[in-house]
Scaffold this active site. Structure first.
Site, PDB file in Angstrom:
ATOM      1  N   ASP A  28       0.843  -1.197   0.000  1.00 27.29           N
ATOM      2  CA  ASP A  28       0.000   0.000   0.000  1.00 27.29           C
ATOM      3  C   ASP A  28       0.872   1.239   0.000  1.00 27.29           C
ATOM      4  OD1 ASP A  28      -2.079   1.932   0.471  1.00 27.29           O
ATOM      5  OD2 ASP A  28      -3.260   0.340   1.371  1.00 27.29           O
ATOM      6  N   CYS A  55       4.400   0.500  -1.210  1.00 26.65           N
ATOM      7  CA  CYS A  55       4.518   0.282  -2.655  1.00 26.65           C
ATOM      8  C   CYS A  55       3.586   1.235  -3.398  1.00 26.65           C
ATOM      9  CB  CYS A  55       4.170  -1.165  -3.009  1.00 26.65           C
ATOM     10  SG  CYS A  55       4.308  -1.534  -4.788  1.00 26.65           S
ATOM     11  N   ASN A  83      -6.071  -4.765  -5.989  1.00 27.25           N
ATOM     12  CA  ASN A  83      -7.202  -3.975  -5.517  1.00 27.25           C
ATOM     13  C   ASN A  83      -6.925  -2.475  -5.538  1.00 27.25           C
ATOM     14  OD1 ASN A  83      -9.877  -4.009  -4.413  1.00 27.25           O
ATOM     15  ND2 ASN A  83      -9.030  -3.442  -2.441  1.00 27.25           N
ATOM     16  N   TYR A 143     -13.032   6.384 -15.706  1.00 17.62           N
ATOM     17  CA  TYR A 143     -13.068   5.276 -14.750  1.00 17.62           C
ATOM     18  C   TYR A 143     -13.667   4.037 -15.408  1.00 17.62           C
ATOM     19  CZ  TYR A 143     -14.148   2.715 -10.443  1.00 17.62           C
ATOM     20  OH  TYR A 143     -14.228   1.763  -9.452  1.00 17.62           O
ATOM     21  N   LYS A 147     -11.830   0.286 -16.013  1.00 16.99           N
ATOM     22  CA  LYS A 147     -12.374  -0.951 -15.461  1.00 16.99           C
ATOM     23  C   LYS A 147     -12.782  -1.940 -16.558  1.00 16.99           C
ATOM     24  CE  LYS A 147     -11.730   0.058 -11.179  1.00 16.99           C
ATOM     25  NZ  LYS A 147     -10.747  -0.723 -10.378  1.00 16.99           N
TER      26      LYS A 147
END
Length: 248
Positions: A28, A55, A83, A143, A147
């Site tokens: 993270d 990271c 994620n 976005y 995705k």
């Protein structure tokens, strides 16, 4: 602008036994949140079962270093959960970099270690997409595009794995709106589409899931390796695998 970078790597110990437990590495960019979660997991499941690594997923070198440290610590990786994600229609390059490019980098690097042709432990890769990767989020085209890319990349990886018998299950996880910091700031991140705030808010008012509910669905995916190549859609009143048309 804050970033939401969460990558989970799960592994068995390098020398498994009947009493061994799974280990987890947390990657993270938010050190405070990452270290806090590690402390909570250590308290509940015992110390040294978790590893936190700073990271920034926009850095390929940091991704490589983090994965290498994980392998050195745990001996390998069974499960990769990509994620990391942001939503900001005013910064399309960063949105695509974090939402799509970073996941592709993670998956490709892990493929080298996990696939059975190179002596890997096989396992599962979960790529977090969104319902916006299955149908458009009207006020968030950037976005949505990122995705859609995650879903397409996942399906292509599966096709590649089937051709080469990699032994890795790859799944696209497509949740709807979730009660997170990202969702709470959508209406402030619409960029040139800010005039659609009212319509966006109406969509959000239809219902949002709790993060814990999404986590339960994720657990279902990582424990069922028969769903290779699937896109799993979940929202507050529906859970189902998505059927795609046969093209070839």
């Amino acid at each position: 602008m804050e970033k939401f970078h969460h990558v989970w790597l799960l592994a068995h110990p390098a020398k498994p036994s009947k009493t061994s437990k799974n280990w987890v590495a947390l990657l993270d960019v938010n050190e405070t949140a990452g270290k806090s979660l590690k402390a909570t997991l250590d308290k509940h499941y015992g110390q040294h079962r978790t590893l936190f690594l700073y990271c920034d997923v926009e850095s390929e070198e940091q991704i490589k270093d983090s994965l290498q440290k994980t392998v050195e610590t745990f001996g390998g990786v069974d499960i990769l959960c990509n994620n990391a994600g942001i939503l900001n229609e005013g910064e399309w390059e960063k949105t695509c970099s974090i939402n799509l490019v970073s996941g592709g980098c993670q998956s490709n690097l892990r493929l080298q270690h996990m696939n059975k042709l190179t002596g890997g432990w096989e396992g599962v890769i979960i790529n977090t997409a969104s319902m916006a990767g299955l149908g458009p989020f009207p006020s968030c085209p950037v976005y949505t595009a990122s995705k859609y890319g995650v879903v397409g990349f996942t399906r292509a990886m599966v096709a590649l794995g089937c051709l080469h018998c990699y032994g890795i299950c790859v799944i696209a996880f497509c949740p709807g709106l979730v009660q997170t910091e990202l969702a709470s700031k959508i209406c402030k991140r619409l960029g040139q589409f800010s005039h659609l705030v009212e319509e966006t808010q109406k969509l959000m008012d239809k219902g949002m899931m709790k993060a814990s509910e999404v986590a339960e669905c994720l657990l279902e995916l990582v424990t069922n390796e028969t769903n290779n190549g699937e896109a799993f859609m979940v929202k507050f009143n529906l859970k189902k695998y998505v059927t795609f048309p046969e093209l070839y």
